[in-house]
Design a protein around this motif. Sequence first.
Motif, PDB file in Angstrom:
ATOM      1  N   GLY A   9       0.758  -1.080  -0.018  1.00 48.66           N
ATOM      2  CA  GLY A   9      -0.215   0.076   0.022  1.00 48.66           C
ATOM      3  C   GLY A   9       0.822   1.334  -0.055  1.00 48.66           C
ATOM      4  N   VAL A  10       1.837   1.306   0.314  1.00 47.71           N
ATOM      5  CA  VAL A  10       2.947   2.434   0.558  1.00 47.71           C
ATOM      6  C   VAL A  10       4.247   2.642  -0.383  1.00 47.71           C
ATOM      7  CG1 VAL A  10       2.061   2.925   2.740  1.00 47.71           C
ATOM      8  CG2 VAL A  10       3.948   1.627   2.580  1.00 47.71           C
ATOM      9  N   LEU A  11       4.484   1.357  -1.097  1.00 49.69           N
ATOM     10  CA  LEU A  11       5.661   1.475  -1.969  1.00 49.69           C
ATOM     11  C   LEU A  11       5.718   2.326  -2.668  1.00 49.69           C
ATOM     12  CD1 LEU A  11       8.419  -0.182  -2.068  1.00 49.69           C
ATOM     13  CD2 LEU A  11       7.144  -1.722  -3.746  1.00 49.69           C
ATOM     14  N   ASP A  12       4.667   2.750  -3.625  1.00 52.19           N
ATOM     15  CA  ASP A  12       4.762   3.837  -4.373  1.00 52.19           C
ATOM     16  C   ASP A  12       5.374   5.283  -3.793  1.00 52.19           C
ATOM     17  OD1 ASP A  12       3.387   2.100  -6.380  1.00 52.19           O
ATOM     18  OD2 ASP A  12       1.877   3.525  -6.687  1.00 52.19           O
ATOM     19  N   LEU A  13       4.750   5.481  -2.397  1.00 50.00           N
ATOM     20  CA  LEU A  13       5.046   6.865  -1.683  1.00 50.00           C
ATOM     21  C   LEU A  13       6.558   6.614  -1.453  1.00 50.00           C
ATOM     22  CD1 LEU A  13       4.380   9.107  -0.220  1.00 50.00           C
ATOM     23  CD2 LEU A  13       3.189   7.957   1.606  1.00 50.00           C
ATOM     24  N   ALA A  14       6.635   5.478  -1.052  1.00 45.62           N
ATOM     25  CA  ALA A  14       8.306   5.275  -0.474  1.00 45.62           C
ATOM     26  C   ALA A  14       9.264   5.533  -1.713  1.00 45.62           C
ATOM     27  CB  ALA A  14       8.322   3.734   0.239  1.00 45.62           C
ATOM     28  N   VAL A  15       9.043   4.880  -2.668  1.00 40.49           N
ATOM     29  CA  VAL A  15       9.883   5.173  -3.751  1.00 40.49           C
ATOM     30  C   VAL A  15       9.928   6.667  -4.205  1.00 40.49           C
ATOM     31  CG1 VAL A  15      10.118   4.681  -6.547  1.00 40.49           C
ATOM     32  CG2 VAL A  15       9.914   2.881  -4.794  1.00 40.49           C
ATOM     33  N   LEU A  16       8.729   7.318  -4.241  1.00 37.00           N
ATOM     34  CA  LEU A  16       8.812   8.554  -4.574  1.00 37.00           C
ATOM     35  C   LEU A  16       9.724   9.368  -3.804  1.00 37.00           C
ATOM     36  CD1 LEU A  16       4.922   9.329  -5.728  1.00 37.00           C
ATOM     37  CD2 LEU A  16       6.939   9.314  -7.256  1.00 37.00           C
ATOM     38  N   ALA A  17       9.530   9.080  -2.528  1.00 39.41           N
ATOM     39  CA  ALA A  17      10.427   9.961  -1.193  1.00 39.41           C
ATOM     40  C   ALA A  17      11.700   9.492  -1.373  1.00 39.41           C
ATOM     41  CB  ALA A  17       9.824   9.376  -0.041  1.00 39.41           C
ATOM     42  N   VAL A  18      12.049   8.341  -1.864  1.00 36.72           N
ATOM     43  CA  VAL A  18      13.545   7.968  -2.100  1.00 36.72           C
ATOM     44  C   VAL A  18      14.325   9.044  -2.953  1.00 36.72           C
ATOM     45  CG1 VAL A  18      15.188   6.210  -2.770  1.00 36.72           C
ATOM     46  CG2 VAL A  18      13.544   5.696  -0.897  1.00 36.72           C
ATOM     47  N   LEU A  19      13.393   9.237  -4.201  1.00 43.04           N
ATOM     48  CA  LEU A  19      13.751   9.786  -5.425  1.00 43.04           C
ATOM     49  C   LEU A  19      13.510  11.307  -5.275  1.00 43.04           C
ATOM     50  CD1 LEU A  19      12.270   7.773  -8.093  1.00 43.04           C
ATOM     51  CD2 LEU A  19      14.905   7.908  -7.739  1.00 43.04           C
ATOM     52  N   ARG A  20      13.268  11.749  -3.992  1.00 43.89           N
ATOM     53  CA  ARG A  20      13.183  13.162  -3.831  1.00 43.89           C
ATOM     54  C   ARG A  20      14.250  14.008  -3.926  1.00 43.89           C
ATOM     55  NH1 ARG A  20       9.799  13.596   0.797  1.00 43.89           N
ATOM     56  NH2 ARG A  20      11.716  12.649   1.731  1.00 43.89           N
ATOM     57  N   GLU A  21      15.365  13.519  -3.419  1.00 45.47           N
ATOM     58  CA  GLU A  21      16.640  14.065  -3.345  1.00 45.47           C
ATOM     59  C   GLU A  21      17.597  13.917  -4.487  1.00 45.47           C
ATOM     60  OE1 GLU A  21      17.121  16.832  -1.105  1.00 45.47           O
ATOM     61  OE2 GLU A  21      15.181  16.535  -0.566  1.00 45.47           O
ATOM     62  N   GLU A  22      17.457  12.459  -4.852  1.00 43.64           N
ATOM     63  CA  GLU A  22      18.553  11.893  -5.685  1.00 43.64           C
ATOM     64  C   GLU A  22      17.916  11.056  -6.802  1.00 43.64           C
ATOM     65  OE1 GLU A  22      23.034   9.911  -5.537  1.00 43.64           O
ATOM     66  OE2 GLU A  22      21.959  10.133  -3.543  1.00 43.64           O
ATOM     67  N   ASP A  23      18.326  11.308  -8.220  1.00 37.59           N
ATOM     68  CA  ASP A  23      17.967  10.086  -9.170  1.00 37.59           C
ATOM     69  C   ASP A  23      18.447   8.765  -8.457  1.00 37.59           C
ATOM     70  OD1 ASP A  23      16.995  12.407 -10.046  1.00 37.59           O
ATOM     71  OD2 ASP A  23      18.270  12.556 -11.772  1.00 37.59           O
ATOM     72  N   GLY A  42      10.850  -6.270  -1.819  1.00 33.88           N
ATOM     73  CA  GLY A  42      11.271  -7.300  -3.076  1.00 33.88           C
ATOM     74  C   GLY A  42      11.551  -6.487  -4.189  1.00 33.88           C
ATOM     75  N   ASP A  43      12.861  -6.980  -4.758  1.00 38.36           N
ATOM     76  CA  ASP A  43      13.344  -6.567  -6.115  1.00 38.36           C
ATOM     77  C   ASP A  43      12.112  -6.435  -7.095  1.00 38.36           C
ATOM     78  OD1 ASP A  43      15.563  -7.639  -4.437  1.00 38.36           O
ATOM     79  OD2 ASP A  43      16.659  -8.265  -6.380  1.00 38.36           O
ATOM     80  N   ALA A  44      11.289  -7.440  -7.238  1.00 33.41           N
ATOM     81  CA  ALA A  44      10.221  -7.250  -8.577  1.00 33.41           C
ATOM     82  C   ALA A  44       9.357  -6.340  -7.918  1.00 33.41           C
ATOM     83  CB  ALA A  44       9.822  -8.598  -8.271  1.00 33.41           C
ATOM     84  N   SER A  45       8.983  -6.245  -6.701  1.00 33.95           N
ATOM     85  CA  SER A  45       8.067  -5.206  -6.205  1.00 33.95           C
ATOM     86  C   SER A  45       8.708  -3.693  -6.858  1.00 33.95           C
ATOM     87  CB  SER A  45       7.674  -5.174  -4.765  1.00 33.95           C
ATOM     88  OG  SER A  45       7.239  -6.326  -4.477  1.00 33.95           O
ATOM     89  N   VAL A  46       9.848  -3.519  -6.499  1.00 35.74           N
ATOM     90  CA  VAL A  46      10.420  -2.169  -6.613  1.00 35.74           C
ATOM     91  C   VAL A  46      10.597  -1.894  -8.263  1.00 35.74           C
ATOM     92  CG1 VAL A  46      12.558  -0.600  -6.625  1.00 35.74           C
ATOM     93  CG2 VAL A  46      12.000  -1.906  -4.578  1.00 35.74           C
ATOM     94  N   GLY A  48       8.706  -3.106 -10.636  1.00 36.59           N
ATOM     95  CA  GLY A  48       7.262  -2.847 -11.072  1.00 36.59           C
ATOM     96  C   GLY A  48       6.677  -1.585 -10.636  1.00 36.59           C
ATOM     97  N   THR A  49       7.161  -1.413  -9.368  1.00 45.83           N
ATOM     98  CA  THR A  49       6.612   0.061  -9.100  1.00 45.83           C
ATOM     99  C   THR A  49       7.105   1.058  -9.843  1.00 45.83           C
ATOM    100  OG1 THR A  49       6.070  -0.558  -6.681  1.00 45.83           O
ATOM    101  CG2 THR A  49       6.600   1.866  -6.991  1.00 45.83           C
ATOM    102  N   LEU A  50       8.428   1.197 -10.092  1.00 43.35           N
ATOM    103  CA  LEU A  50       9.199   2.262 -10.904  1.00 43.35           C
ATOM    104  C   LEU A  50       8.452   2.135 -12.655  1.00 43.35           C
ATOM    105  CD1 LEU A  50      12.946   1.464 -10.001  1.00 43.35           C
ATOM    106  CD2 LEU A  50      11.557   3.329  -9.782  1.00 43.35           C
ATOM    107  N   ARG A  51       8.279   1.106 -12.933  1.00 41.69           N
ATOM    108  CA  ARG A  51       7.560   1.155 -14.158  1.00 41.69           C
ATOM    109  C   ARG A  51       5.853   1.612 -14.149  1.00 41.69           C
ATOM    110  NH1 ARG A  51       9.946  -4.128 -14.425  1.00 41.69           N
ATOM    111  NH2 ARG A  51       7.856  -5.162 -13.948  1.00 41.69           N
ATOM    112  N   ARG A  52       5.279   1.568 -13.127  1.00 41.58           N
ATOM    113  CA  ARG A  52       4.178   1.853 -12.926  1.00 41.58           C
ATOM    114  C   ARG A  52       4.095   3.427 -12.674  1.00 41.58           C
ATOM    115  NH1 ARG A  52       2.880  -1.408  -9.532  1.00 41.58           N
ATOM    116  NH2 ARG A  52       3.164  -0.219  -7.522  1.00 41.58           N
ATOM    117  N   LEU A  53       5.029   3.902 -11.896  1.00 37.50           N
ATOM    118  CA  LEU A  53       5.241   5.227 -11.727  1.00 37.50           C
ATOM    119  C   LEU A  53       5.537   6.083 -12.889  1.00 37.50           C
ATOM    120  CD1 LEU A  53       6.939   5.417  -8.115  1.00 37.50           C
ATOM    121  CD2 LEU A  53       4.344   5.887  -8.665  1.00 37.50           C
TER     122      LEU A  53
END
Length: 109
Positions: A9-23, A42-46, A48-53
């Motif tokens: 439920g929160v992986l999208d938000l976590a990935v966006l937050a990680v990318l806030r300061e640095e690509d 998990g690797d696949a989750s990340v 997949g999330t990157l592709r979706r975002l």
Amino acid sequence: MDTTQLLKGVLDLAVLAVLREEDGYGYDILRRLRASGLDEVGDASVYGTLRRLFTAGYLTTYVVPSEEGPHRKYYALNPAGRTQLTDASAVWRGFATTMNGLLDGRAAA
């Protein structure tokens, strides 16, 4: 409680937050999430999330050549991604406040 269900439920938000300061590229983003305490992601989750975002229009990509292996695809927040991060952060904070109130016995009557 199974944290993998919470992560979904929160992986999208976590990935966006990680990318806030640095690509970052896929494995780098995964490493940063785990270093922040999301050990069970998990690797696949990340990936997949990157592709979706990216498909949703929140990220841009660019390729950086690597002398140590294949080229790396970097992800960066664009203006729409920064807006999404701000909006989703507000939703998360409201939800967390509600849950903290419930857990602390301060639920509204």
